[in-house]
Every structure is written in C-alpha cells, then in structure tokens.
Design a protein around this motif. Structure first.
Motif, mmCIF file in Angstrom:
data_model
loop_
_atom_site.group_PDB
_atom_site.id
_atom_site.type_symbol
_atom_site.label_atom_id
_atom_site.label_comp_id
_atom_site.label_asym_id
_atom_site.label_seq_id
_atom_site.Cartn_x
_atom_site.Cartn_y
_atom_site.Cartn_z
ATOM 1 N N MET A 1 -6.221 51.417 25.298
ATOM 2 C CA MET A 1 -6.882 49.925 25.270
ATOM 3 C C MET A 1 -7.843 50.020 24.210
ATOM 4 N N ARG A 2 -8.818 50.819 24.226
ATOM 5 C CA ARG A 2 -9.715 50.709 23.334
ATOM 6 C C ARG A 2 -9.431 50.878 21.945
ATOM 7 N N ILE A 3 -8.358 51.565 21.521
ATOM 8 C CA ILE A 3 -7.886 51.902 20.425
ATOM 9 C C ILE A 3 -7.204 50.645 19.834
ATOM 10 N N MET A 4 -6.462 49.916 20.641
ATOM 11 C CA MET A 4 -5.868 48.666 20.617
ATOM 12 C C MET A 4 -6.926 47.636 20.266
ATOM 13 N N LEU A 5 -8.053 47.443 20.901
ATOM 14 C CA LEU A 5 -8.981 46.546 20.656
ATOM 15 C C LEU A 5 -9.781 46.695 19.315
ATOM 16 N N TYR A 6 -9.971 48.091 18.855
ATOM 17 C CA TYR A 6 -10.688 48.104 17.727
ATOM 18 C C TYR A 6 -9.457 48.063 16.578
ATOM 19 N N ILE A 7 -8.300 47.947 16.568
ATOM 20 C CA ILE A 7 -7.447 47.478 15.653
ATOM 21 C C ILE A 7 -7.373 46.089 15.562
ATOM 22 N N LYS A 8 -7.114 45.397 16.808
ATOM 23 C CA LYS A 8 -7.327 43.858 16.694
ATOM 24 C C LYS A 8 -8.559 43.451 16.481
#
Length: 481
Positions: free
Chosen positions: A353-360
C-alpha cells in the motif's frame, strides 16, 4: 501522558503475557523434558508485576489516546521480548542473554533471524516456544488483549492503531473490540487449517505441523529442522506452505469480506491486484533464470514461488540456498524484502500500500509540474486518500531511510562484507529472516557482536511496530503531561 492509565493497561498486558508463557510447559511434560522452571519463573514474575500495576493504583477512568497508545505498545513489546528471552537463557539453550534477547525479538517481531546453529538439538518445548512467539507477534498481544478484555471508552482504537501494521487500521466492523475478535478468529482459523492439512495430507507429524503452521501464521519462519522446510524434501508440503504464506500476506479484512460475500470489495482492491502482480511476475522471472539449475520446469517454478512468497510475505522459510542463484534473482528478492506484504496482514516490510501511495504521489506531482492549474488527487480503490494519511506515509519513509542508513553504518563496525552488512539490516528492519552472504539461508547472525545484535533487536521491533511506537519511547515530549 496519563501514567495511571498507561501502567494499568500495561499491567493487564503483563498478566496476559505471563499466562501465555505457561503454555509450552504442556509440551515439556508431554515429551518428558526438564524445561519447566525456565517458563514458570518469567511467567510468575510478569504476572506479579502485572497484578501490582493493575490493582495497586487502579485509575477511575482509563482513557488512552495516541501518545499513550504508542507508548504502551512500545514498552509492552520490549518487556515481552526481555522476558520471552528467559526460557532460552535459563534453560541453557542460549547461554548468552544478549543472544537470547535477539532470538526472542526475532520471534515476537516475526523476523525469523537466529543465532542458533543446531536447531534440531533443542528441546521440543523450546522449539515450540520459538514458533509460538511468531504466532503471538503475528497478530499482536495488544490486539489479543482488546479482543478478550473489555476496555473503557477511547482506549481500544489508539492501542490497536499502534500495533496493527499499515498506514491506517482497516475495520471490518465499526466496534473495535468486535473487529479485533474477528481478525483473531480469521488468524486462528487459517493457522488451524494449515496445521490440519499438513498433518492429514502429508507425512508431517502433528508436532511439526503445528509448529510450522504457527510460524507461517506469524510470517516468521522459525522451523524445527536445521534445513528449514527444505529438510522435509516434499514438494506437496512446499506447495501447501506457499498457499498459506500468500494468504497470510493478504489484508485480513479482505479475507473477512470474501467469507461474508462482499466479493466486490475483494475484486476491486488495488493493493491485492499489485500484490498478486508483483508476486507472479517475480516468480516467472526467477523461475526462468533458475530453470537450468534444477533441470525441469516444475522444480524451478516451485522453488521460485516458495522463495518469492517467503520473502514477500516476510515469512523467511527456506527450501534452497537462494544465495547461490544469479545476481538478477538475488536482486529481485532483495527488492521484494523492501516491498513486503499487504497492510492489515501479519507480514512486514514497507507494505504494498505504501509503495502504491508513493508511486501515485509521484504521478500527481509530475502531472502538476506539466499542468500547474490541474487538480489531481491520490486515489486508492476510487477513494481520495486523506492528506493526513499521505503525511504519515511520507514521514514513515523519511524515518525508515534514516534508521536504515544509521543501522548499516553502525553494523559496519563488525567489518563484514558489504552484502552481509546491508542485507542483515534489510532482513531485520523488514522482518524477513535470511539475507545474503553470511546471513543467507545457510548462515545465521551468531557472528555479530553484542552491540550489533542490540541494533538488530531495535530494527526488528521498530520494523514490526511501524517505527513510531519504539521511537516515541526515546522522545522527551512523550513523557510530558
């Protein structure tokens, strides 16, 4: 800080931990071992301290907020590890207390790193305790307390938030105590299911099935064999464990939604999509690279899938020495060590989830740079992510990098090679277990100095508790009223 509320809640936690430490005695009696006092002594001490804190100064109104919740969580896990080390130390299995503390921290934090070389020589009750620490740490002792002990208004949410991994606490129902009970029912049910499948459909005995299931559930990786799961030499056992490692890396809320018919919530979950995609792609690439080593596709896929799931779910079980694979395969596994599993699971790492939020966030920033007047929001599952969540996620990354870099520099004093030094910190901070080189699947952490082991203990607990509950203990502001 409300010290009376803190000591009262800690007292209850200590009493629960003390009671739990008596469970391995049943295995000691069944296998006719003399390892009884090493469990009774710390259990009695903890129970007496807990009873003193609960009954001597009971506050009229127990209210726990963010600061108290984080502080309680950090202290509880440190004390749990300090006393959880005593069975190893008092039984003589690990003569050095720092080593015993390292083993306990590794167990409760569900890391799976060890200082023991000959695991099979240990008493059965001690081996059970090692695996049981994974089970306790997997869902968390504080979450267990919330599930079974009634709380005052305002207590449960902040305590649970401090312990449940992920950017935010996912609730399957509105009431926190009911939510905790549901999560524990799912957790225990999956554990029991794995143990039964291993016992009924493989040649694994009941004891081995139980300890393996406990370690899988907590995504820890302690095994009762020196060669870990590879010691069973059974493809069927490996595939069963692969399935459960994957499941324990999934957000437990989604498992609840699946069994209650809320399929849309499961199907539309973007984190689950990313978790599956990264898992499958990594398995395919690694299987293609190790095909020549094993000579057939089935063995290559099985070994690739097992180690990808072992690393991504942060379980850390081993079937082969992946340190002997080529550079690409090892780099993929190291990257997966950072990724970790989903929020709301028992896995460690930064979280998908955090990785996704960083990318977004990066996409939004780039779009804003190209189109200054545009209005873009970070969305997950079609829902706009609150700015407070993004601030917390970004703060987490900064602190994570500082702790990681500081730990690598401090551990480098041991003068191990760069690969060993860096991956040992990656392993502990992300609760993986094995790293590369000297701390690879065929190695352990025994060669490090006592100072380095204490750094590793800090990393393991900080990684399991998402940094803040451990850091707040060292903050002067936390102790102000």
């Amino acid at each position: 800080m409300d010290y009376r509320a803190v000591t009262y809640v800690l007292g209850k936690i200590f009493m629960i931990i003390g009671a739990i430490m008596l469970i391995p005695i049943a295995f000691s009696l069944y296998f006719r071992e003399s390892v009884i006092l090493p469990f009774i002594i710390p259990a009695v001490i903890l129970f007496l301290i807990g009873a003193g804190l609960v009954f001597i100064k009971k506050p009229q109104n127990v209210r726990v907020y963010t600061r108290e919740g984080l502080f309680i969580c950090g202290i509880a896990w440190i004390v749990m590890s300090l006393f959880g080390a005593l069975p190893f130390f008092l039984s003589g299995v690990i003569p050095n207390y720092i080593d015993a503390f390292f083993e306990a921290c590794s167990g409760f934090s569900t890391t799976g790193a060890t200082v023991i070389s000959d695991i099979e020589s240990l008493p059965k009750s001690i081996l059970f305790w090692r695996s049981f620490t994974h089970f306790i740490g997997g869902m968390g002792i504080l979450t267990f307390m919330i599930a079974v002990v009634p709380k005052g208004k305002g207590t449960s949410m902040f305590v649970m938030k401090a312990e449940v991994p992920g950017p935010e606490t996912d609730k399957v129902v509105s009431k926190i105590q009911t939510n905790a009970r549901i999560l524990y029912v799912i957790y225990c049910s999956l554990t029991l299911l794995e143990a039964l499948i291993l016992f009924l459909f493989t040649k694994m005995g009941l004891y081995d099935s139980l300890t393996t299931a406990l370690s899988t559930a907590g995504t820890g990786g302690f095994s009762v064999l020196n060669d870990s799961i590879g010691g069973y030499s059974s493809p069927l056992i490996e595939w069963i464990i692969i399935v459960f490692m994957f499941l324990f890396g999934v957000n437990f809320s989604l498992i609840f939604f699946l069994f209650t018919g809320r399929l849309k919530s499961v199907i539309k979950n973007q984190e689950l999509h990313a978790y599956i995609l990264v898992n499958v792609l990594s398995t395919v690439v690694i299987a293609g690279n190790i095909y020549k080593i094993y000579g057939n596709l089935s063995d290559a896929v099985r070994n690739a899938a097992f180690n990808v799931n072992a690393v991504m779910s942060t379980t850390g079980f081993c079937t082969v020495d992946f340190d002997k694979w080529n550079t690409l395969c090892k780099l993929i596994l190291v990257i997966l060590m950072f990724f970790g599993a989903c929020v709301g699971s028992t896995g460690g790492g930064i979280k998908i989830m955090r990785i996704m939020l960083y990318i977004k966030q990066l996409k939004v920033r780039l779009n804003k740079t190209l189109k200054p007047n545009s209005v873009s929001k970070v969305r997950i599952n079609s829902t706009v992510v609150d700015s407070k969540v993004l601030d917390g996620v970004n703060s987490y990354l900064v602190i994570y990098i500082i702790i990681f870099a500081s730990s690598v520099l401090l551990i480098s004093i041991n003068n191990f090679d760069v690969t060993t030094t860096v991956t040992s910190v990656i392993s502990c901070l992300n609760n993986i277990g094995p790293g590369l080189s000297a701390v690879g699947p065929s190695g352990n952490f025994a060669g490090f100095s006592a100072f380095s082991k204490l750094i590793f203990c800090f990393d393991m607990l900080a990684g399991r508790l998402e940094l803040f509950p451990i850091l707040i203990i060292f903050s002067r502001a936390a102790y102000k009223k």
